[in-house]
Write an enzyme that holds these catalytic residues in place. Structure first.
Site, PDB file in Angstrom:
ATOM      1  N   HIS A   1     -13.193  -4.148  13.474  1.00 29.70           N
ATOM      2  CA  HIS A   1     -12.047  -4.450  14.339  1.00 29.70           C
ATOM      3  C   HIS A   1     -11.856  -3.338  15.362  1.00 29.70           C
ATOM      4  O   HIS A   1     -11.773  -2.175  15.012  1.00 29.70           O
ATOM      5  CB  HIS A   1     -10.772  -4.617  13.501  1.00 29.70           C
ATOM      6  CG  HIS A   1     -10.680  -5.967  12.877  1.00 29.70           C
ATOM      7  ND1 HIS A   1      -9.490  -6.572  12.551  1.00 29.70           N
ATOM      8  CD2 HIS A   1     -11.644  -6.848  12.531  1.00 29.70           C
ATOM      9  CE1 HIS A   1      -9.726  -7.764  12.032  1.00 29.70           C
ATOM     10  NE2 HIS A   1     -11.023  -7.945  11.999  1.00 29.70           N
TER      11      HIS A   1
ATOM     12  N   TYR B   1       0.916  -6.872  13.514  1.00 28.25           N
ATOM     13  CA  TYR B   1       2.077  -6.205  12.914  1.00 28.25           C
ATOM     14  C   TYR B   1       3.303  -6.666  13.692  1.00 28.25           C
ATOM     15  O   TYR B   1       3.418  -6.376  14.896  1.00 28.25           O
ATOM     16  CB  TYR B   1       1.949  -4.688  13.036  1.00 28.25           C
ATOM     17  CG  TYR B   1       0.901  -4.058  12.127  1.00 28.25           C
ATOM     18  CD1 TYR B   1      -0.446  -4.066  12.478  1.00 28.25           C
ATOM     19  CD2 TYR B   1       1.270  -3.451  10.930  1.00 28.25           C
ATOM     20  CE1 TYR B   1      -1.401  -3.482  11.657  1.00 28.25           C
ATOM     21  CE2 TYR B   1       0.318  -2.864  10.089  1.00 28.25           C
ATOM     22  CZ  TYR B   1      -1.016  -2.889  10.463  1.00 28.25           C
ATOM     23  OH  TYR B   1      -1.957  -2.316   9.637  1.00 28.25           O
TER      24      TYR B   1
ATOM     25  N   PRO C   1       2.207   1.077   2.667  1.00 27.51           N
ATOM     26  CA  PRO C   1       0.954   0.508   3.179  1.00 27.51           C
ATOM     27  C   PRO C   1       0.940   0.199   4.676  1.00 27.51           C
ATOM     28  O   PRO C   1      -0.119  -0.139   5.211  1.00 27.51           O
ATOM     29  CB  PRO C   1       0.777  -0.785   2.366  1.00 27.51           C
ATOM     30  CG  PRO C   1       2.116  -1.100   1.818  1.00 27.51           C
ATOM     31  CD  PRO C   1       2.865   0.180   1.701  1.00 27.51           C
TER      32      PRO C   1
ATOM     33  N   LYS D   1      -3.242   3.647   5.141  1.00 31.78           N
ATOM     34  CA  LYS D   1      -3.811   4.988   4.949  1.00 31.78           C
ATOM     35  C   LYS D   1      -4.192   5.333   3.503  1.00 31.78           C
ATOM     36  O   LYS D   1      -4.960   6.271   3.277  1.00 31.78           O
ATOM     37  CB  LYS D   1      -2.805   6.051   5.432  1.00 31.78           C
ATOM     38  CG  LYS D   1      -2.700   6.144   6.926  1.00 31.78           C
ATOM     39  CD  LYS D   1      -3.900   6.857   7.530  1.00 31.78           C
ATOM     40  CE  LYS D   1      -4.132   6.496   8.965  1.00 31.78           C
ATOM     41  NZ  LYS D   1      -5.160   5.492   9.226  1.00 31.78           N
TER      42      LYS D   1
ATOM     43  N   TYR E   1      -4.177   5.542  13.496  1.00 32.57           N
ATOM     44  CA  TYR E   1      -4.563   4.330  12.764  1.00 32.57           C
ATOM     45  C   TYR E   1      -6.062   4.324  12.476  1.00 32.57           C
ATOM     46  O   TYR E   1      -6.492   4.062  11.348  1.00 32.57           O
ATOM     47  CB  TYR E   1      -4.174   3.081  13.574  1.00 32.57           C
ATOM     48  CG  TYR E   1      -4.236   1.813  12.753  1.00 32.57           C
ATOM     49  CD1 TYR E   1      -3.098   1.287  12.170  1.00 32.57           C
ATOM     50  CD2 TYR E   1      -5.450   1.149  12.539  1.00 32.57           C
ATOM     51  CE1 TYR E   1      -3.153   0.129  11.394  1.00 32.57           C
ATOM     52  CE2 TYR E   1      -5.522   0.004  11.762  1.00 32.57           C
ATOM     53  CZ  TYR E   1      -4.371  -0.499  11.200  1.00 32.57           C
ATOM     54  OH  TYR E   1      -4.420  -1.638  10.417  1.00 32.57           O
TER      55      TYR E   1
END
Ligand code: RFL
Ligand code: PHB
Length: 400
Positions: free
Chosen positions: A81, A210, A302, A306, A394
């Site tokens: 991704h 998200y 979550p 990580k 991220y």
């Protein structure tokens, strides 16, 4: 029939408690470095291989799996991704990782699959790995021969070690061997949980979404081109069994609502569970010859993806330290292990807290708080610097 012969050697260099991702990857890296170890796991192989958890691997985690020979299936089946979508106010904004991070990206490959791959390798040619072996305690922690006590098949056994590494998660036994006065724990419990489902339906987006919404947070993730993984923010104490499938999909629909013709595809829900969210860090991560790694030392909510990656980076640093010790006799790497890892851990704690508090709606949230969240999200959309800060955290900062 119960065997009275100890199922493992009675002595080893590194005794690893816990066969989750941290323990299994450490065992693999030590095996490659020629350092002798054993792994004791309280649960059965089937249980450990089915436990639904993380889904996102950072570049550094993938690099470690590749160099340890455990990435053959990941390279075949893992989904690369290049970005994620943030959604708020009925609009989506894509964060592009490679352009904002100098080429880094993430892989969607479930923790269950990482664990299966590492177990298969370990049983084929690795150090001893014993399932259904519950460690009750670690004694002699203040000596140079810490000793692991475990029960297997109803019989108690011990392994005398040069070092014991607790990779036994948040509720593990190893941390208890360290005097409470020697440890500091820093904690935050969040006032909401995640309701997670697995559904047999192709993901409705190519990348993770998200979503911040007036009804609370939602996340669209995936396990494969045909299986979706979705999460909803719910109040603490929510009973997953009381929600009908229709209610779950309606709530997801409402939270992902966006202008345009995007639609959330529905399918049979095959698994559901509710998980509480907390942040926790234990310092230091080493006391004498007892060392903590992964969730045994720290927990993150979550939202930043990580936890598994932190567990991997801990054991990468640790394996290098044991390799150095074996090659040169120097404990320099072990001596700096805790400080090295804690720098990365606190960065990840901050990022996970940031993602969580920016995207979720707290029960006592005021309209002022909501305006701050929306302003922060608008800033990420408007400023390449703000977007790069998110992307770099991220996709993962370099290990070490
Ligand atoms: P684990 O996986 O908890 O493994 C610990 C192992 O130790 C065993 N054990 C014992 N064995 C012997 N004797 C004892 N006394 C023992 N006590 C415990 C346990 O049975 C277990 O097998 O810890 P480890 O290896 O440190 O790995 C950490 C990760 O599992 C965890 O951080 C992640 O799953 C967190 N996480 C995520 N991390 C990511 O990097 N990316 C993600 O996308 C992500 N998503 C998630 C997540 C965690 C979640 N949950 C369920 C909290 C999504 C979810 C829903
Ligand atoms: C998952 O796919 O389980 C997942 C993905 C991203 C997260 C958390 C969980 O931030």
């Amino acid at each position: 029939m119960t065997s009275l012969t100890a199922p493992l050697p009675a002595r080893t260099t590194v005794g690893i408690v816990g066969g989750g991702p941290a323990g299994l990857l450490l065992a693999r890296l030590l095996h490659q470095a020629g350092v002798d170890c054993v792994v004791l796991e309280s649960r059965s192989r089937a249980y450990v291989e089915q436990r639904q958890r993380a889904g996102i691997l950072e570049q550094g985690t993938v690099d470690a799996l590749r160099s340890s020979g455990a990435a053959e299936r990941l390279d075949r089946e893992g989904l690369v991704h290049d970005g994620v979508e943030l959604r708020w106010n009925r609009r989506g904004h894509r964060i592009d990782f490679p352009s904002l991070t100098g080429g880094r990206k993430v892989w969607v490959y479930a923790q269950t699959e990482v664990v299966k791959d590492l177990i298969a390798l370990q049983l084929r040619d690795g150090a001893p790995l014993l399932f259904d072996a519950e460690v009750s305690q670690v004694t002699a922690a203040d000596t140079d021969q810490p000793t692991v006590h475990y029960t297997h098949g109803g019989v108690e056994h011990t392994v005398v070690c040069d070092y014991v590494v607790g990779c036994d998660g948040f509720h593990g036994a190893t941390r208890k061997a360290i005097p409470a006065a020697a440890l500091s724990t820093f904690e935050r419990v969040y006032p909401y949980s995640w309701f997670g489902i697995l559904a047999d339906v192709p993901p409705s987006s190519d990348e993770l979404v998200y979503a911040h919404s007036p009804r609370g947070f939602a996340l669209l993730s995936m396990r494969s081109p045909t299986v979706s993984r979705l999460y909803l923010q719910v109040p603490n104490g929510t009973d997953a069994a009381t929600w009908t499938d229709g209610r779950i999909w309606d709530e997801l629909d409402a939270r992902f609502a966006v202008d345009g013709d995007w639609k959330l595809a529905r399918g049979p829900i095959t698994q559901r569970s509710v998980l509480p969210m907390r942040s926790s860090v234990t310092e230091p991560m080493r006391w004498g010859r007892v060392i903590l790694a992964g969730d045994a030392a720290h927990i993150v909510p979550p939202t930043g993806a990580k936890g598994l990656n932190l567990a991997a980076s801990d054991v990468i640093v640790l394996a290098r330290a044991f390799e150095e010790l074996a090659a040169t006799g120097s404990t320099a790497g072990l001596d700096s292990y805790s400080d090295t890892c804690l720098r990365r851990v606190w960065r990840a704690e901050h990022f996970s807290w940031f993602m969580t508090t920016t995207l979720h709606t707290a029960p006592d949230q005021s309209p002022f708080d909501t305006r701050l969240q929306l302003s922060q999200l608008d800033r990420i959309a408007a400023s390449p610097h703000a977007a790069a800060e998110l992307a770099q955290n991220y996709a993962g900062l370099p290990v070490g």
